[in-house]
Design a protein around this motif. Structure first.
Motif, PDB file in Angstrom:
ATOM      1  N   ILE A   1       0.851   4.931   1.777  1.00 59.64           N
ATOM      2  CA  ILE A   1       0.233   5.709   2.842  1.00 59.64           C
ATOM      3  C   ILE A   1       0.883   7.088   2.856  1.00 59.64           C
ATOM      4  CG2 ILE A   1      -0.175   5.868   5.321  1.00 59.64           C
ATOM      5  CD1 ILE A   1      -0.007   2.784   5.374  1.00 59.64           C
ATOM      6  N   ASN A   2       0.063   8.117   2.695  1.00 59.33           N
ATOM      7  CA  ASN A   2       0.534   9.498   2.698  1.00 59.33           C
ATOM      8  C   ASN A   2       0.264  10.106   4.070  1.00 59.33           C
ATOM      9  OD1 ASN A   2       1.214   9.399  -0.079  1.00 59.33           O
ATOM     10  ND2 ASN A   2      -0.946   9.642  -0.565  1.00 59.33           N
ATOM     11  N   THR A   3       1.289  10.710   4.645  1.00 63.48           N
ATOM     12  CA  THR A   3       1.159  11.318   5.967  1.00 63.48           C
ATOM     13  C   THR A   3       1.578  12.775   5.912  1.00 63.48           C
ATOM     14  OG1 THR A   3       3.386  10.650   6.614  1.00 63.48           O
ATOM     15  CG2 THR A   3       1.601   9.123   7.135  1.00 63.48           C
ATOM     16  N   SER A   4       1.200  13.498   6.948  1.00 62.14           N
ATOM     17  CA  SER A   4       1.563  14.900   7.059  1.00 62.14           C
ATOM     18  C   SER A   4       1.979  15.169   8.502  1.00 62.14           C
ATOM     19  CB  SER A   4       0.381  15.790   6.679  1.00 62.14           C
ATOM     20  OG  SER A   4       0.689  17.147   6.879  1.00 62.14           O
TER      21      SER A   4
ATOM     22  N   SER B   1       0.839  -1.200   0.000  1.00 66.29           N
ATOM     23  CA  SER B   1       0.000   0.000   0.000  1.00 66.29           C
ATOM     24  C   SER B   1       0.871   1.246   0.000  1.00 66.29           C
ATOM     25  CB  SER B   1      -0.928   0.008   1.212  1.00 66.29           C
ATOM     26  OG  SER B   1      -0.177   0.178   2.394  1.00 66.29           O
TER      27      SER B   1
ATOM     28  N   THR C   1       0.017  12.653  10.820  1.00 71.10           N
ATOM     29  CA  THR C   1      -1.391  12.386  10.577  1.00 71.10           C
ATOM     30  C   THR C   1      -1.525  11.704   9.227  1.00 71.10           C
ATOM     31  OG1 THR C   1      -1.995  14.364  11.810  1.00 71.10           O
ATOM     32  CG2 THR C   1      -3.662  13.461  10.340  1.00 71.10           C
ATOM     33  N   VAL C   2      -2.319  10.675   9.159  1.00 67.49           N
ATOM     34  CA  VAL C   2      -2.556   9.991   7.886  1.00 67.49           C
ATOM     35  C   VAL C   2      -3.484  10.851   7.040  1.00 67.49           C
ATOM     36  CG1 VAL C   2      -3.527   7.944   6.788  1.00 67.49           C
ATOM     37  CG2 VAL C   2      -2.202   7.709   8.889  1.00 67.49           C
ATOM     38  N   VAL C   3      -3.019  11.197   5.846  1.00 68.28           N
ATOM     39  CA  VAL C   3      -3.794  12.029   4.926  1.00 68.28           C
ATOM     40  C   VAL C   3      -4.624  11.143   4.016  1.00 68.28           C
ATOM     41  CG1 VAL C   3      -3.641  13.738   3.077  1.00 68.28           C
ATOM     42  CG2 VAL C   3      -2.057  13.848   5.009  1.00 68.28           C
ATOM     43  N   SER C   4      -4.004  10.120   3.445  1.00 64.70           N
ATOM     44  CA  SER C   4      -4.711   9.201   2.560  1.00 64.70           C
ATOM     45  C   SER C   4      -3.913   7.912   2.432  1.00 64.70           C
ATOM     46  CB  SER C   4      -4.924   9.823   1.172  1.00 64.70           C
ATOM     47  OG  SER C   4      -3.672  10.004   0.533  1.00 64.70           O
ATOM     48  N   SER C   5      -4.580   6.908   1.958  1.00 59.49           N
ATOM     49  CA  SER C   5      -3.902   5.646   1.667  1.00 59.49           C
ATOM     50  C   SER C   5      -4.612   4.972   0.505  1.00 59.49           C
ATOM     51  CB  SER C   5      -3.891   4.728   2.894  1.00 59.49           C
ATOM     52  OG  SER C   5      -5.199   4.362   3.236  1.00 59.49           O
ATOM     53  N   ASN C   6      -3.852   4.274  -0.294  1.00 65.52           N
ATOM     54  CA  ASN C   6      -4.432   3.529  -1.411  1.00 65.52           C
ATOM     55  C   ASN C   6      -3.544   2.337  -1.750  1.00 65.52           C
ATOM     56  OD1 ASN C   6      -2.276   4.725  -2.699  1.00 65.52           O
ATOM     57  ND2 ASN C   6      -3.446   5.442  -4.442  1.00 65.52           N
TER      58      ASN C   6
END
Length: 135
Positions: free
Chosen positions: A36-39, A34, A48-53
């Protein structure tokens, strides 16, 4: 335990685990992955998790030909893995049979290598395996 990996293009198929002309050396890309985009926030610990795909799946298969008439086996592989065509990869284990739809991106069989080997690159736009029979 893995029992078999079968490739089918709707017309013909090949079992990569039990074959008289070639042997499976490695297969990569069947494990889930996967993105996982964090900020990070200023003044706060962690992220903080921004999005995941889940990106499209890329499967790489390395096969080695046995001694004998490798030219016939080579042409057989070209017919089973047609470039840009849909194929199905069946992953058969003790837990059941899973299938994923793929497209053949590349099939590379260098003519001057010994022992003769084939590297096949598959792309699966839908990254999920589906169970074809009950678990």
């Amino acid at each position: 335990m893995l029992k078999s990996i079968i490739i089918s293009n709707g017309v013909s198929s090949i079992d990569l685990m039990h074959n008289d002309d070639l042997t499976l050396i490695s297969i990569e890309g069947v494990s889930p992955e996967s993105q996982i985009n964090t900020s990070s926030l200023s003044g706060y610990d962690g992220s903080t998790v921004v999005s995941s795909n889940i990106p499209m799946r890329q499967i790489s298969i390395l096969l080695r030909f046995f001694e004998g008439d490798a030219e016939i086996a080579k042409h057989g592989l070209y017919s089973i893995f047609p470039i840009r065509k849909n194929i199905e990869l069946y992953y058969i284990s003790d837990l059941g049979t899973k299938v994923i739809n793929c497209l053949t991106e590349k099939i590379d069989i260098p003519p001057n290598s010994y022992p003769l080997a084939a590297q096949i690159a598959l792309i699966c736009p839908d990254p999920f395996f589906r169970y074809t029979e009950p678990r």
